[in-house]
Design an enzyme around this catalytic site. Structure first.
Site, short mmCIF file in Angstrom:
data_model
loop_
_atom_site.label_atom_id
_atom_site.label_comp_id
_atom_site.label_asym_id
_atom_site.label_seq_id
_atom_site.Cartn_x
_atom_site.Cartn_y
_atom_site.Cartn_z
N VAL A 99 -1.02 2.85 -5.36
CA VAL A 99 0.36 3.81 -5.48
C VAL A 99 0.35 4.61 -7.01
O VAL A 99 0.80 5.48 -7.25
CB VAL A 99 1.43 2.80 -5.33
CG1 VAL A 99 2.83 3.35 -5.72
CG2 VAL A 99 1.48 2.36 -4.09
N ASP A 100 -0.41 3.80 -8.08
CA ASP A 100 -0.15 4.28 -9.36
C ASP A 100 -1.04 5.59 -9.59
O ASP A 100 -0.62 6.68 -9.96
CB ASP A 100 -0.79 3.12 -10.29
CG ASP A 100 0.10 3.22 -11.57
OD1 ASP A 100 1.05 3.91 -11.80
OD2 ASP A 100 -0.48 2.54 -12.71
#
Length: 676
Positions: free
Chosen positions: A416-417
């Site tokens: 996600v990052d």
């Protein structure tokens, strides 16, 4: 891989050499403190030139990722186990390992940190394999320190597993985790998907190794690392039965008993299922998950199951491990003696992360959106988007893929990052095919929204990976093994969604609310993937203001007050990794360019451009810059596992100062679908 020595790539193999560089290459303090804007502009321009000169022809940036010598030691142990060691590799690895030894004979897990027992044991054994004698002074110091800390018996489980492979430890004295765990359904406690993806990839092959219990002939004894060689594993009293530790200790006893009575057909089937699971997750480059530890254990497990070294899976796996090596022509080993070449093993490679951060930094510094370097970078990033399901789909089976991973090849584990930062970076580029960008960003946005956990926040690789049981297993005594939501990842997602025009989306507002609840009493936010509260605060404040939280909000003012209170006398900011364990270290440490950049990003987002703290921080960055436009930073400011596994991202020292300088000169990136 060729070493780089200009501050954007490889760290010097010896700390003595890098200390010399730091004292001779720093620029003098600016002579125009009254014209800080001009100083910041010139400093940023030098940094831009440096970074543009480091781009690969394919469009990506990648700097060295430095961890600790267990990577190098375990690489030599693997080669010894497989019988593929060679003199050149062994000698070069030994040069690097010797160069990292501290004066007291120990090895640390981060620059300036204390000696660490398991790391010291593994480094010592690796040097014994390389031919260093136990009566050499540097080896005697290491062995004496190990004994003083409790010897091998006090080391972590993974270290003792490596020693058991050669008979230096008894398999019967290790915790048990059977391969039959592969059959537990996702809803059952302690199934493999209860573990974070990095732990899952490591545990599955290790269950095979644990079941097989192989022992290769040891080339020497390690009696000098025991407190009592006649009783190398003294009994310890068990934890109280009513405690969680006691419960899991007794569960481990049951699993050990099961090892003796396990049905052979079931055990054989479980190991074959584990092998299929492993092979299905091998990447196109031969690695597993783009990280070194699972690759090492996967190779061992498959070898034990009959895969010979010439098998395509094995050959590709071993070749991928070679690509983690950074070679340097000359290094300074122990006792200041010049040796070489040196070979350092990266635990991972970070081209996607490095590239998106570099694009953001260059854009912040005023590089035009249609600059060829940015367009090449966008092209490369677009080609790296992952459009097939991975392990994350176990908990999100109906979610369409669309994320990015950290590495060159890692289609099973997008995170996600990276996805949030890549979207932010793509929006900074004027691409000749805007429809292609729109399609990629739409997929990424929907995937990211779908990866939100039930509490409103985001973890790195999985949704709702918040179980507490995996961390309690005696087998899992090293670092984090679950992936709960964190403030820094959630902040990056909120910032991305705000810039995509989704600041008022219900999922974004839940993320904002979660972040506001997570603020600590001192005004900071905990940093899961960077060190530590400065990283968390540097991520959260820009996200909150991008999402519409006013700079007058009490949470923003508390954050500003905390950052001002922990600024160092030299104008910079620093936070030692010991802050993960000791409150007295929170916000405290030697100033570093990357952490100064994080603090400035938060203060600038909070409207503090003309404040004294910002001015002093900008002056620090200008004074610390080297002649070639780079910054040097030996301190570890990245986090793999808080405290247990630390990272020096060599790109951080270049991109985060440039972001701060750029935003100081040009202002904050605008919020809106095509803003920035």
């Amino acid at each position: 891989m060729t070493a780089t020595t200009d501050g954007s790539g490889g760290a010097p193999a010896s700390r003595a050499a890098s200390a010399s560089d730091r004292t001779t290459d720093h620029r003098p303090a600016p002579e125009d403190p009254g014209n800080l804007g001009t100083t910041a502009l010139l400093t940023a321009q030098r940094s831009v030139e440096h970074l543009l000169g480091r781009q690969d022809a394919q469009g990506w940036w990648k700097a060295d990722l430095e961890t600790n010598v267990t990577m190098d030691a375990e690489d030599l142990l693997l080669r010894q186990f497989l019988g593929i060691q060679d003199e050149k590799t062994t000698a070069a690895a030994a040069v690097f390992i010797r160069g990292e030894q501290r004066a007291d004979g120990t090895w640390a897990t981060f620059y300036g940190g204390p000696g660490e027992l398991s790391t010291t044991i593994e480094a010592y054994v690796a040097l014994r394999l390389a031919g260093d004698r136990p009566d050499d002074p540097h080896m005697e110091r290491a062995a004496a320190w190990v004994r003083a800390q409790g010897g091998i018996a006090a080391s972590r489980v993974f270290t003792r597993i490596w020693l058991a492979l050669f008979g230096w430890w008894q398999w019967e004295d290790l915790p048990e985790l059977p391969p039959e765990i592969i059959y537990l359904p996702p809803w059952f406690p302690l199934n493999i998907y209860d573990f974070g993806c990095w732990a899952r990839q490591t545990i599955v092959p290790l269950t095979v190794v644990s079941a097989k219990r192989p022992v290769r002939p040891a080339p020497f004894a390690l009696d000098e690392l025991h407190t009592d060689r006649r009783n190398p594993n003294p009994q310890r009293p068990p934890a109280p039965a009513a405690s969680w530790d006691g419960v899991f200790q007794r569960l481990d006893r049951l699993l050990r008993g099961y090892h003796k009575v396990a049905l052979r057909p079931l055990r054989r089937a479980a190991m074959n299922s584990a092998a299929r699971w492993i092979i299905e997750r091998q990447e196109n480059d031969g690695c597993w998950g783009g990280i070194q530890p699972p690759a090492v254990y996967s190779v061992i497990a498959l070898h034990l199951l009959g895969y010979d070294l010439d098998h395509p899976v094995m050959r590709a796996g071993l070749e991928s491990l070679d690509r983690f090596a950074v070679w340097r022509d000359e290094a300074t080993g122990g006792a200041g003696r010049t040796e070489g070449p040196a070979r350092m093993i990266e635990a991972c490679q970070s081209p996607v992360w490095d590239t998106c951060l570099t694009v953001l930094a260059l854009s912040d510094a005023g590089v035009p959106a249609d600059h060829p370097a940015l367009v090449r970078a966008a092209d490369w990033m677009l080609g790296e988007q992952i459009t097939r399901p991975g392990d994350w789909a176990v908990r999100r089976p109906h979610l369409a893929p669309g994320g990015w991973a950290f590495e060159f090849h890692n289609d099973n584990y997008p995170d996600v990052d990276d996805t949030a930062e890549v979207v932010l970076a793509l929006r900074r580029v004027k691409h000749p095919d805007p429809a292609r960008v729109e399609e990629a960003v739409a997929r990424a946005g929907n995937w990211t929204l779908g990866m939100q956990s039930r509490n409103g926040a985001w973890g790195a690789f999985d949704a709702d990976n918040t179980g507490t049981f995996p961390n309690r297993l005696p087998f899992c005594d090293f670092g984090e093994v679950v992936d709960p939501p964190s403030a820094d990842v959630t902040a990056h997602v909120v910032e991305m969604l705000a810039h995509e025009g989704r600041a008022h989306h219900p999922r974004t507002r839940r993320g904002v609310d979660w972040l506001l609840r997570e603020q600590e009493p001192n005004g900071a936010w905990f940093g899961r993937w960077g060190v530590n509260h400065i990283y968390g605060t540097g991520a959260v404040v820009p996200a909150l203001t991008a999402a519409g939280v006013p700079v007058s909000h009490p949470a923003i003012r508390r954050a500003v007050g905390w950052l001002e209170s922990v600024q160092n006398d030299d104008g910079g900011w620093g936070e030692d990794l010991r802050s993960y364990r000791e409150e007295s270290w929170i916000g405290r440490g030697v100033s570093t360019p990357s952490q100064t950049g994080w603090a400035l990003l938060a203060l600038l987002a909070a409207g503090e451009r003309d404040g004294k703290a910002v001015g002093r921080g900008i002056a620090y960055l200008a004074a610390a810059q080297r002649e070639d436009g780079s910054w040097d930073e030996p301190y570890f400011t990245g986090t793999g596992f808080p405290w247990d596994f630390s990272i020096n991202y060599h790109i951080y020292r270049q991109v985060f100062p440039l972001m701060a300088l750029g935003r100081y000169v040009h202002g904050e990136p605008s919020t809106g679908r095509n803003g920035g």
